[in-house]
Design an enzyme around this catalytic site. Structure first.
Site, PDB file in Angstrom:
ATOM      1  N   SER A  82     -11.633  -4.591  -9.196  1.00 26.09           N
ATOM      2  CA  SER A  82     -12.064  -3.378  -8.501  1.00 26.09           C
ATOM      3  C   SER A  82     -11.261  -2.176  -8.992  1.00 26.09           C
ATOM      4  O   SER A  82     -10.351  -2.297  -9.812  1.00 26.09           O
ATOM      5  CB  SER A  82     -11.880  -3.526  -6.988  1.00 26.09           C
ATOM      6  OG  SER A  82     -10.507  -3.446  -6.637  1.00 26.09           O
ATOM      7  N   SER A 103      -9.319  -0.194  -7.115  1.00 28.10           N
ATOM      8  CA  SER A 103      -8.331   0.237  -6.121  1.00 28.10           C
ATOM      9  C   SER A 103      -6.984   0.617  -6.714  1.00 28.10           C
ATOM     10  O   SER A 103      -6.191   1.283  -6.047  1.00 28.10           O
ATOM     11  CB  SER A 103      -8.126  -0.859  -5.072  1.00 28.10           C
ATOM     12  OG  SER A 103      -7.450  -1.971  -5.612  1.00 28.10           O
ATOM     13  N   LYS A 146      -1.775  -4.670  -5.189  1.00 27.88           N
ATOM     14  CA  LYS A 146      -1.502  -3.304  -4.741  1.00 27.88           C
ATOM     15  C   LYS A 146      -0.066  -2.936  -5.134  1.00 27.88           C
ATOM     16  O   LYS A 146       0.682  -3.749  -5.667  1.00 27.88           O
ATOM     17  CB  LYS A 146      -1.639  -3.171  -3.222  1.00 27.88           C
ATOM     18  CG  LYS A 146      -2.953  -3.666  -2.629  1.00 27.88           C
ATOM     19  CD  LYS A 146      -4.148  -2.812  -3.002  1.00 27.88           C
ATOM     20  CE  LYS A 146      -5.429  -3.369  -2.373  1.00 27.88           C
ATOM     21  NZ  LYS A 146      -6.631  -2.643  -2.858  1.00 27.88           N
ATOM     22  N   SER A 175      -9.166   2.359  -1.591  1.00 24.98           N
ATOM     23  CA  SER A 175      -8.380   1.135  -1.612  1.00 24.98           C
ATOM     24  C   SER A 175      -8.307   0.537  -0.211  1.00 24.98           C
ATOM     25  O   SER A 175      -7.954   1.219   0.750  1.00 24.98           O
ATOM     26  CB  SER A 175      -6.960   1.417  -2.123  1.00 24.98           C
ATOM     27  OG  SER A 175      -6.146   0.272  -2.004  1.00 24.98           O
TER      28      SER A 175
END
Length: 223
Positions: free
Chosen positions: A33, A35, A89, A179
């Protein structure tokens, strides 16, 4: 069955050792993705050091011993505390830190990050492109590029202040307005940390023609 095992014991042993290696020592993680844009792109495959923080029993979240301490700014893979999905993250706050976001600005323990080097880009969102801002964020002697997308309607630009509980961590995506991170899923307990992402192994442009992005091969993710 016994004959099958006997005839393939070398392969079975290799697969078992490979499974232990991937679940306890090192792993790789595809980026599915946007994010973590602009630092990680869809189609990147990152190397994950599973021994960066803890030695765990293979195939479990049971910690045998600590091997290192997570630091603010680390890019971390972890299991979501809500549904177990593997996520990647940036770790922005440690246990005991007071965290706040005010109009996108990150504040840790009353100290606001400094922002400069603004770059305007067009960011793909689904089938369209929208304006985005890429900015250098400086905090605690570390720097990273983050991205804001003003056209996305989100209340998460303002958050906290909250205190990170003992034994837990706060994660944010570098693509701050796109995100699903600790602002939504909550803080992440240490036993759910998988490892620290060290570098990009390989990369391909999966959004267009799958062409290799050779300039990203081997790129470090450490500040």
């Amino acid at each position: 069955m016994k004959k099958l095992i006997r005839d393939n014991k070398g392969l079975i042993a290799f697969l078992l050792l490979f499974g232990v290696f991937r679940t306890a020592v090192a792993d790789w993680n595809p980026i599915p993705s946007s994010s973590m844009r602009p630092n990680l792109l869809e189609g990147d495959v990152v190397f994950v050091n599973r021994l960066a923080f803890d030695l765990k029993m293979p195939l479990t979240d049971t910690i045998v011993t600590h091997t290192g301490e997570p630091q603010r700014g680390d890019v971390v893979t972890f299991s979501s505390p809500t549904d177990g999905t593997r996520l990647i993250k940036r770790l922005v706050a440690l246990p005991g830190d007071v965290v706040e976001l005010r109009n996108e600005m990150l504040i840790i323990n009353g100290k606001q990050a400094q922002y400069d080097a603004v770059q305007q880009v067009m960011e793909p969102i689904g089938q369209v492109e929208v304006p985005a801002l890429r900015i250098s964020e400086h905090l605690d002697g570390r720097q990273r590029r983050v991205q804001f997308i003003p056209k996305i309607d989100t209340q998460a630009r303002n958050f906290g202040p909250v205190t990170v509980p003992p034994g837990q961590y706060m994660m944010l995506g570098d693509n701050r307005d796109n995100s699903h991170d600790s602002r939504y899923i909550g803080f992440v307990p240490r036993n759910l940390l998988i490892g620290r992402a060290e570098r990009v192994l390989v990369s391909a442009d999966t959004l267009t023609n799958w062409a290799p992005r050779f300039h990203r091969f081997g790129m470090s993710l450490r500040d």
